[in-house]
Design an enzyme around this catalytic site. Structure first.
Site, PDB file in Angstrom:
ATOM      1  CE  LYS A  13      -2.603  -0.678   3.578  1.00  0.00           C
ATOM      2  NZ  LYS A  13      -1.995  -1.964   3.973  1.00  0.00           N
ATOM      3  NE  ARG A  88      -5.272   1.907  10.691  1.00  0.00           N
ATOM      4  CZ  ARG A  88      -4.311   1.275  10.023  1.00  0.00           C
ATOM      5  NH1 ARG A  88      -4.555   0.060   9.578  1.00  0.00           N
ATOM      6  NH2 ARG A  88      -3.138   1.834   9.803  1.00  0.00           N
ATOM      7  NE  ARG A 127       9.260  -6.910   5.878  1.00  0.00           N
ATOM      8  CZ  ARG A 127       8.321  -5.984   6.043  1.00  0.00           C
ATOM      9  NH1 ARG A 127       8.094  -5.101   5.079  1.00  0.00           N
ATOM     10  NH2 ARG A 127       7.610  -5.927   7.160  1.00  0.00           N
ATOM     11  NE  ARG A 160      10.774  -5.422  11.365  1.00  0.00           N
ATOM     12  CZ  ARG A 160       9.853  -4.485  11.257  1.00  0.00           C
ATOM     13  NH1 ARG A 160      10.027  -3.319  11.838  1.00  0.00           N
ATOM     14  NH2 ARG A 160       8.743  -4.686  10.561  1.00  0.00           N
ATOM     15  NE  ARG A 171       1.416  -6.917  10.727  1.00  0.00           N
ATOM     16  CZ  ARG A 171       2.356  -6.520   9.885  1.00  0.00           C
ATOM     17  NH1 ARG A 171       3.476  -7.214   9.751  1.00  0.00           N
ATOM     18  NH2 ARG A 171       2.174  -5.433   9.149  1.00  0.00           N
TER      19      ARG A 171
END
Length: 217
Positions: A13, A88, A127, A160, A171
């Site tokens: 996004k 949201r 990542r 992370r 999430r």
């Protein structure tokens, strides 16, 4: 054109918001940018928000909405904007509709970046972040020359907690719970358009712009 951009974490996004807003010559407005501007500028709303954040609490909707209202009232947003990160949920969407009606306008289109959960997990779980300089690498899309070592500074790379698969899947569950009703809300209003968010960044931008142009005709 007045656009809202929605999509799950890992859909791209932030990147697409920048490109689309630039193509449409409208400001990109994200809640993160608004919060930072108010806090760093020492506005009354910024001070209030900082009190909640310093306590580790969520900033109440009414504070976020007030910040969005102030930002949409600025001169550069009068001819259009792209909202990223707001609304949201359905109550926020209803508040936004009412706010825009008070301004004598309304949303033109809500653009949904569509990507399946497994692709999101592949993007985010790969990542790796450098402990020294903070540069982010990806084990598939942008790997360092030596595994576990940052090419930029030689620092150690680590994953992370936010990028661990179990965290990502949680999430995604939260996103589906909060945002699925929002998607239905805008679909019922007839202004929702979906864009395939897989593939190279440039191709996704082209698809988004093609959809927006068709909607504007």
């Amino acid at each position: 054109m007045r656009v809202v951009l929605v999509g799950p974490p890992g859909a791209g996004k932030g990147t697409q918001a920048q490109f689309i807003a630039s193509n449409l010559s409208i400001p990109k407005i994200s809640t993160g940018d608004i919060f930072r501007a108010n806090v760093s500028g020492g506005t009354e709303l910024g001070k209030l928000a900082k009190e909640y954040m310093d306590r580790g609490d969520l900033v109440p909707d009414e504070v976020t909405v007030a910040m969005v209202r102030d930002r949409l009232s600025e001169p550069d947003a009068q001819e259009g904007f792209l909202l990223d990160g707001f609304p949201r949920n359905v109550p926020q969407a209803q508040i936004l509709n009412k706010m825009l009606a008070e301004f004598g306008t309304s949303l033109d289109v809500v653009l949904e970046l569509v990507v399946d959960d497994e692709e999101v997990v592949r993007r985010l779980a790969g990542r790796r972040t450098c402990r020294s300089c903070g540069k982010v690498w990806h084990v598939v899309f942008d790997p360092p020359g030596n595994e576990g070592v940052c090419d930029a500074c030689g620092g150690e790379l680590f994953q992370r907690d936010d990028d661990r698969e179990e965290t990502i899947r949680h999430r995604l569950e939260v996103y589906q719970d909060q945002t699925a009703p929002l998607i239905r809300f805008y679909a019922d209003e007839g202004i929702l358009r979906g864009v395939d968010a897989t593939g190279p960044v440039e191709e996704i931008t082209q698809r988004a712009m093609s959809e927006l142009r068709r909607f504007a005709e």
